[in-house]
Design a protein around this motif. Sequence first.
Motif, mmCIF file in Angstrom:
data_model
loop_
_atom_site.group_PDB
_atom_site.id
_atom_site.type_symbol
_atom_site.label_atom_id
_atom_site.label_comp_id
_atom_site.label_asym_id
_atom_site.label_seq_id
_atom_site.Cartn_x
_atom_site.Cartn_y
_atom_site.Cartn_z
ATOM 1 N N ILE A 141 4.621 2.107 6.146
ATOM 2 C CA ILE A 141 3.687 2.272 4.779
ATOM 3 C C ILE A 141 3.491 0.694 4.226
ATOM 4 O O ILE A 141 2.323 0.448 4.369
ATOM 5 C CB ILE A 141 3.344 3.050 3.877
ATOM 6 C CG1 ILE A 141 3.231 4.567 4.608
ATOM 7 C CG2 ILE A 141 3.127 3.085 2.993
ATOM 8 C CD1 ILE A 141 3.802 5.400 3.395
ATOM 9 N N ARG A 142 4.809 0.308 3.830
ATOM 10 C CA ARG A 142 4.510 -0.800 3.329
ATOM 11 C C ARG A 142 3.871 -2.166 4.343
ATOM 12 O O ARG A 142 3.006 -2.875 3.659
ATOM 13 C CB ARG A 142 6.331 -1.621 2.525
ATOM 14 C CG ARG A 142 6.687 -1.499 1.908
ATOM 15 C CD ARG A 142 7.794 -1.531 1.121
ATOM 16 N NE ARG A 142 8.825 -1.084 -0.258
ATOM 17 C CZ ARG A 142 9.632 -0.235 0.178
ATOM 18 N NH1 ARG A 142 10.323 -0.995 0.952
ATOM 19 N NH2 ARG A 142 10.682 0.291 -0.523
ATOM 20 N N ALA A 144 2.480 -2.044 7.107
ATOM 21 C CA ALA A 144 0.724 -1.219 7.337
ATOM 22 C C ALA A 144 0.031 -1.734 6.505
ATOM 23 O O ALA A 144 -0.996 -2.643 6.263
ATOM 24 C CB ALA A 144 0.232 0.284 7.038
ATOM 25 N N PHE A 145 0.222 -1.566 5.253
ATOM 26 C CA PHE A 145 -1.047 -2.119 3.912
ATOM 27 C C PHE A 145 -0.417 -3.865 3.163
ATOM 28 O O PHE A 145 -0.633 -4.012 2.383
ATOM 29 C CB PHE A 145 -0.773 -1.031 3.246
ATOM 30 C CG PHE A 145 -1.174 -0.201 3.476
ATOM 31 C CD1 PHE A 145 -2.720 -0.009 3.695
ATOM 32 C CD2 PHE A 145 -0.597 1.186 3.291
ATOM 33 C CE1 PHE A 145 -3.099 1.155 4.005
ATOM 34 C CE2 PHE A 145 -0.759 2.571 4.269
ATOM 35 C CZ PHE A 145 -2.546 2.648 4.163
ATOM 36 N N LYS A 146 0.766 -3.928 3.929
ATOM 37 C CA LYS A 146 1.912 -5.640 3.702
ATOM 38 C C LYS A 146 1.674 -5.057 2.089
ATOM 39 O O LYS A 146 1.314 -6.354 1.418
ATOM 40 C CB LYS A 146 0.175 -6.391 3.246
ATOM 41 C CG LYS A 146 0.006 -6.759 5.606
ATOM 42 C CD LYS A 146 -0.774 -7.945 5.529
ATOM 43 C CE LYS A 146 -1.258 -8.430 6.962
ATOM 44 N NZ LYS A 146 -1.989 -9.361 7.042
ATOM 45 N N LEU A 147 2.289 -4.255 1.352
ATOM 46 C CA LEU A 147 2.409 -4.408 0.206
ATOM 47 C C LEU A 147 4.097 -5.277 0.028
ATOM 48 O O LEU A 147 5.307 -4.220 1.273
ATOM 49 C CB LEU A 147 2.733 -2.845 -0.291
ATOM 50 C CG LEU A 147 1.217 -3.007 -0.733
ATOM 51 C CD1 LEU A 147 0.960 -1.210 -0.504
ATOM 52 C CD2 LEU A 147 0.555 -3.577 -1.617
ATOM 53 N N MET B 1 -4.899 -6.639 7.964
ATOM 54 C CA MET B 1 -6.282 -6.572 7.184
ATOM 55 C C MET B 1 -7.082 -7.485 6.497
ATOM 56 O O MET B 1 -7.228 -8.875 6.850
ATOM 57 C CB MET B 1 -4.925 -6.430 5.947
ATOM 58 C CG MET B 1 -6.026 -5.906 4.722
ATOM 59 S SD MET B 1 -4.692 -5.597 3.120
ATOM 60 C CE MET B 1 -3.426 -4.217 3.502
ATOM 61 N N LEU B 14 -5.461 -1.262 -2.977
ATOM 62 C CA LEU B 14 -4.261 -0.539 -2.472
ATOM 63 C C LEU B 14 -2.574 -0.942 -3.216
ATOM 64 O O LEU B 14 -2.154 -0.527 -3.370
ATOM 65 C CB LEU B 14 -3.544 -1.908 -2.052
ATOM 66 C CG LEU B 14 -3.827 -1.546 -0.395
ATOM 67 C CD1 LEU B 14 -3.676 -2.355 0.541
ATOM 68 C CD2 LEU B 14 -4.064 0.606 0.100
ATOM 69 N N VAL B 38 7.531 3.014 -1.951
ATOM 70 C CA VAL B 38 6.643 2.093 -1.605
ATOM 71 C C VAL B 38 7.109 1.131 -3.072
ATOM 72 O O VAL B 38 7.045 -0.060 -2.280
ATOM 73 C CB VAL B 38 4.971 2.588 -1.258
ATOM 74 C CG1 VAL B 38 4.680 0.789 -0.563
ATOM 75 C CG2 VAL B 38 5.211 2.956 0.101
#
Lengths: 169, 501
Positions: A141-142, A144-147, B1, B14, B38
């Motif tokens: 998840i991190r 994929a969402f660049k977090l 992205m 996000l 996360v």
Amino acid sequence: MALVRVISSDGAAFLVSQRLAKRSGKLKTEIETFRKSSDNSEAQPEIRIVTIRAEILRLVLQWLQQHQNDPVLPANQNEQDGRGDAEMGQSQWDRDFLAPMDLGIVMELILAANHLEVKGLLDITCKLVESKITGRTVDEIRTAFKLKSDFKGNEEEQTRLENRWCVEN
Amino acid sequence: MDQTVEELPQHNPLLNEVILKGFFRFCSLPDLANCRLVCKTWESAAQPLWYERATVQIVPTIFTTEEEGQADILNIQFRPSIFQSYLLKGLNLNSDSEWMQSFWTSCRDFIVHLTIKNCTIDYLATGTLQDLLYRCTPNLKTLKLEKFHMLKDTEAEGEEAETKRFAPFGDVAYDVEQRNLKKLTIGISDQDLPLSLGDILKLYPCLENLRVHCVSTLRYTGLLVNGLLNDMLNMTMSYKLRNLKTLDIIGASNGSEVHPGTLDTRTVEYLREMKLPLECLTIELARDTTFENVQEIFSLYANSLKKLDIFRPAPSLPFPTFPCNAPLKFLTVLRMQDNMCKDMSFLKLLPSLEILHICEVELQSWAYRPTQFSSNIIKNTNEGKMRGFKSETVKEFRFDFPCEPDEIKKLIRWMPNVQRLMMRLRTETLELACKGWPSLTAVGAMHIVCEHAYNLHIKTGMLYSLKNLTNFHYMDPHYHHPNLMDNTGFFRYRKDARFWF
């Protein structure tokens, strides 16, 4: 037919019917405010949306156009049961509509839908993002969402402990 | 992205709580659990939803007085309507009481995995519990019952009192089989030992995974546990639990040296007759378990066993050789104590072994400790027998005893690809280990005697240029402390593996 000019942040103007525009909570309020402040009831309202660029605004309006005959869902109805709402709104047209978008566009669309208070669109876009979360690990998840993780000390461990009963097999 | 999102971090949807809550509404509980990990923003957005959906109620678990207990029940925030709209995959319940019945009727179909912790049952409420276990949860796949406390009928006396006490499990009035249940875990303490636990197994014919953990504090309990195990095995046989793949029965003696263990000759007979397709087995040998008994168990499951935890009571001398005469081809995980065999030549019999733990015998009484906490298992291994042999599959190795430099060298020769290591190390042996196992990713060092700065360099992988090393932990001599063990993540101490309360 009464019309309204909706202008994007980069100056592009869209001429849409007021009936259509009023399906957005935000535009509806704007139109009503304009009416009250204007002497001439026949004047064409002009609404500037400073946070949304033309490409995104066009998509929102396109979606509204497609769904203009859907029943309007009260904003807070069934708040707990998000699942039901999304399944109602998810048509083949929606899927085709969302299919070519990359994640960046979807994100902007979510912001726009949230800003303009278009619940149906917000639901289907959120659902799309949710499908990218489903079944993934935290690291995936991190990525994929660049977090980045910003937990300190044992905060993450605490949460993990709370989760344990649910994720362990 | 898209770049726009990155350029405007403050507008990153996000990290926008409203948007995030939008996503999370559609997430299943396990996904929501992951989302919480996360980052902080996600956690704070997901947390309210998590609590709302994942937890029915949290109340103090053991009632000190009756009034207090009732007050807790009144405070329960349970709203079945929420659960009805979601696929509820798990549920923690911390108490049993009258509200249960209505709760189960409203959301029974949604419950797939159920954990009940700290269940205090009045003997009067056993009917409710039976309803829950046998009738009200038709789609249940996993059932964990942990830490039961049964309140006795104080007026009944003698035999009658005993019968009433064990009723929740034993006196089963239902005969509807639950074919969905695959995994059953039961944790009980000696005071509440349900003697006829075996009876409930007939309701779950498709069971694949059975764990029964008894924690005892009383000296004689071993006998009861033994009876229980045999009773259960007997039932398992007669109810034809043909799919059972995992059998994990520990009559936890908690180190008490009088505990006779669970695997005796009778048990072996049962197991022989049952011909279960066992893949995972956790078992504690009895004091009188013979070498032949164990050999027989191993040969029974030689073609299916993947994971084996085996414990021997102390004090007992090591078996002369590993009690196995044919290779265990599929065994990947082996946890045992150093009194299982005299030397390490068993490695030759385990071609797929990936995880090997050689643990210290766990004792309450220090009188029986092996002298100076050392083990001769490496020293005794005949060099000649092991010449040219190496087990390239072993990835994790745990050894609870101090090691001499030449012993480390031997280990490196036999298992060259170890990545995760937990040992008692000194500066010298640590250096040898780091140089000999270049693929190390994690080291848990117990009783380490090194300078602090020195350790830091190892930690960052600078010393000995260990490129892959990401985890380095010091273990306190009291390394069984659960928090320390949690931090390492990969080593499961025996205590940790066996007990949850």
